[in-house]
Design an enzyme around this catalytic site. Structure first.
Site, mmCIF file in Angstrom:
data_model
loop_
_atom_site.group_PDB
_atom_site.id
_atom_site.type_symbol
_atom_site.label_atom_id
_atom_site.label_comp_id
_atom_site.label_asym_id
_atom_site.label_seq_id
_atom_site.Cartn_x
_atom_site.Cartn_y
_atom_site.Cartn_z
ATOM 1 N N GLY D 204 13.905 16.068 5.001
ATOM 2 C CA GLY D 204 12.601 15.658 5.520
ATOM 3 C C GLY D 204 12.430 15.894 7.007
ATOM 4 O O GLY D 204 13.127 16.731 7.599
ATOM 5 N N LEU D 230 11.470 18.553 -2.400
ATOM 6 C CA LEU D 230 11.617 18.883 -0.979
ATOM 7 C C LEU D 230 13.090 18.921 -0.537
ATOM 8 O O LEU D 230 13.833 17.963 -0.748
ATOM 9 C CB LEU D 230 10.864 17.845 -0.132
ATOM 10 C CG LEU D 230 10.831 18.126 1.384
ATOM 11 C CD1 LEU D 230 10.009 19.360 1.686
ATOM 12 C CD2 LEU D 230 10.293 16.924 2.138
ATOM 13 N N ASP D 231 13.490 20.024 0.097
ATOM 14 C CA ASP D 231 14.834 20.183 0.672
ATOM 15 C C ASP D 231 15.945 19.996 -0.362
ATOM 16 O O ASP D 231 17.071 19.615 -0.010
ATOM 17 C CB ASP D 231 15.047 19.210 1.851
ATOM 18 C CG ASP D 231 14.088 19.491 3.000
ATOM 19 O OD1 ASP D 231 13.675 20.643 3.140
ATOM 20 O OD2 ASP D 231 13.740 18.552 3.733
ATOM 21 N N ALA D 232 15.628 20.272 -1.615
ATOM 22 C CA ALA D 232 16.616 20.060 -2.670
ATOM 23 C C ALA D 232 16.909 21.330 -3.467
ATOM 24 O O ALA D 232 17.575 21.294 -4.491
ATOM 25 C CB ALA D 232 16.146 18.950 -3.605
#
Lengths: 287, 287, 287, 287
Positions: D204, D230-232
């Site tokens: 994040g 997100l960001d995964a």
């Protein structure tokens, strides 16, 4: 962050008792506040090293007089070698290149993005390959081709250009020419080179070829101040990357470029931040 | 993890079309399953390199015959140099030490904790400093002091001991003696040394002193197979750590020990896993 | 190297002008020589941090009185939090383990080789797996099995043992039990843990499994002082190693052990050298 | 180096015996020469992974037919998921940026210096800050400001632009907007992001602030394929740099930029070299 201007003192001298007390009292009594101080002793040679940064916002001595006062009151007594810098200076950096652009790009980016408090008044090259790139950024580019015959003359011209542009220090961003002793003397501790190996391994030409030939498992890059002896000046910064058997020389060149530019930029950053003190062909890099 | 035994083939030969197909068909046709294969070509020298590991659980050819069959059916035709290993072998490793214990501790720990499928039938030393430590672990310790006069004789004794204990390979865990050409020849590609610098920088004695003197910002360690030329054998593994101006030689020694033991153990691990192929004084380290 | 004993002062306090001058004058006037000094300001919180080490060979104030004098003359006035240590102290370190030996070996090696000025009066474990190893080194081993039922009682016994053995600090060398708040409070800033991930990634149990599951390309280890919140104490040291897709969880465990032991030992070394100052759940690690 | 064009096959499928043999025989029988092959098995899930590169100079099947033939003759039988690429392709890469230039500079340098076989047909941004820089390089710059209200519409426009410019993959070079699921689906495994932390730590916004707050001793950067969470997404590359207590958030930002650009460029390089295979939210990165 650091808004108020600071002064930075870099000192070395024979060790004796009381030096830190005397220097910090000088700062305190005159209204300065120590922001950052690092001091240590080389126990073997009995040498005292210190970097102290202090806030000038209510300092009693005018900036242009500090050096004189410090020398008279303290420096002389302790046989100090010292340099005084100010955080609001904006050093002027000349860049020398040949044909390769990776370090140049990195330096230009840091300058243009405002990361560095420095000006780049000119770029000098023995080839015109990088002229279009440099001119995109509005920086004067001087093409001074070097041959055996004109080498002395061209170097004379380079030194005049540096003089004319009030250059404080020179960055050799993969400049593939050896500088004369006169040039090196003039820019002693003010000329930063990047060498594409982890010195003292693989000095001189074609280090990636030598590294490939030797089968090393790490490659490196070294940034150092230029001295008369080739690739033997005080080392400022080094770093390495892992290599493996499958890497060709060209792979090493490519991987090495990422190292070179970062190592060179870290060295220039330390120089700009006045964190480097040179003593007997070695650097003290304060934190 | 890997429960069923596997065979590991390490191959190099002049490159030509079809080699991977021929080798993997040999495995497939005889009931093997390829578990892991890495192959590449040295484009410059036109040399083919391959490591292939295959499951033996339903392999038609008995283990002790695979080498002969492979040589007859394939090796000869393609002028291969190959080695065949089995995952259920348990190599016998002799350790040579002098006085320093850091690498020895690291090797003993890996052995005793069961991390490594290897036996340590003996430790040899030219000093008796580490005798109590070795004997704590129930391993025979041979103290063979070396002088100029008795060097040849003692080395003869060492070789006999290695013979008697059916030693497969030798680890020089900071053994501070230079081995004779005879010994080196006998243990060609089977004698692993750790040198306390990032070779080719600082070969020979006292590298940390030299590193300190030169003011390097990284120190390193190098593990390599021993060859007749000192510190010039094929490099297996290297790593580095950051140093700074405040570090004394003693600090470098201390920091370097952490590097040395890890670099040496990684090299021994690659050797045990049969991941190393030596070609023209360089190693191919498969993944 | 450092033969004459030194004193080490670790200080933090609200920033104001003149603190360095006042402290170093105190040292100088009483016959001490500053060997090493590092000072900086947290500009955001206006906090002053300093570590100063000074030679005691002709210091006027007896060692056992320095703390009192310093507090009276300086500490009180500047609202300092400070600690005073002496280089000739020999701290007593207890080690807590469960079943894994890699960190224990590393600590034992550093102790036995004389690298560290520290004693190990006892090893405590909730299993007896490592008893033979510890007893080889002549160190008392206390086996205190922990169950839900006896946890409080056994921890009480642990604290008594630490008391009886005059333990200065505790190293959790992969001790797989959560300590109570009482224990943690008693050993505040004196209990060092190693966690097998780069915190704050993968706190809690089985971090290598989580790292494998997530497909990270680096694995890490973190050493920190233990606080009431699990794996959330002030970080002392961290390091990482590269992983790749082919690594199984077991490979990560094996590779991680090399990280864990080195990271833990570096943290203990910094603690022993009195280079750590804790402030608001973060560490200042002097150079 | 590699002059003759090659084909690259990336394969995964349920493991069974003989796959390597069958694939390499297909190559050999049709006149190809294997230049590079890497194969392994995920023992846990019984999945076969392979990357094989072969010389096309005398390959019997025309390039545009290889995929069809391979699918018919082999792919179908073994239930393979495979991708076929050619070394003489020149992928078209769109770059998305916001205001920060460090990654953009790095990508532009690699493109302009000819290091990468790729074209950059356009740069898209939600701000016009970097327009002058991009236009210096003669690349079309599209300024598409994004607000809550026009987000869907602007993203539609972005997708049209990518379509019009025949874009193969998208690089988010510190693009500070979250993409919609539609966009992400369209560019599945073709959209590379750089996140400024060592994920999964600090996902994040404002990871450097969080890192500073937590007092970590290493900072990191992670490049991954973008997925709906997100960001995964699958991690392609990560690296770290050391931080210390004296670093401000701004220092971390500056130091982190050097990581971000190198990590992103390594990820793009692996993508361009067709060395990445995605399987169950993890990447296999061949050597």
């Amino acid at each position: 962050m650091k808004k108020t201007p600071t002064a930075i003192l870099l000192i070395h001298c024979p060790d004796q008792k009381g030096i830190v007390a005397v220097v910090t009292e000088f700062i305190y009594k005159n209204g300065g506040n120590v922001v950052n101080l690092e001091q240590h002793i080389d126990a073997e040679h009995k040498v005292f090293f210190m970097r102290v940064e202090f806030d000038l916002s209510s300092f009693a001595i005018p900036s242009e007089k500090i050096s004189e006062y410090f020398q008279t009151l303290i420096g002389e007594r302790y046989k100090m070698t010292f340099k005084l810098h100010f955080s609001d200076e904006r050093p002027r950096m000349a860049i020398f290149v040949t044909k390769m652009s990776h370090c140049l790009y990195d330096l230009l980016y840091r300058w243009e993005s405002g990361m560095w408090k420095a000006d780049i008044p000119l770029v000098v090259s023995n080839h015109d390959t990088l002229k279009p790139l440099v001119e995109k950024f509005g920086i004067p580019f001087y093409h001074l081709p070097v041959t055996k015959e004109n080498k002395a003359e061209q170097e004379q011209r380079q030194m005049e250009l540096l003089e004319e542009h009030n250059v404080d220090f020179v960055v050799l961003a993969r400049y593939m020419q050896i500088l004369s002793e006169d040039f090196i003397k003039e820019y002693d501790q003010r000329c930063i080179n990047i060498h594409h190996s982890f010195l003292p391994a693989f000095p001189g030409a074609k280090p990636y070829h030598s590294a490939h030939q030797r089968g090393v498992k790490v490659i490196g890059a070294t940034s150092h101040y230029v001295t008369a002896e080739l690739d033997a000046g005080p080392i400022i910064e080094q770093d390495v990357a892992r290599a493996h058997h499958g890497n060709t020389v060209q792979d090493l060149v490519r991987m090495g470029q990422d190292l070179e530019k970062v190592v060179l930029s870290r060295a220039v950053h330390s120089h700009l931040e006045r964190k480097i003190l040179v003593y007997e062909n070695k650097t003290v890099i304060f934190n």
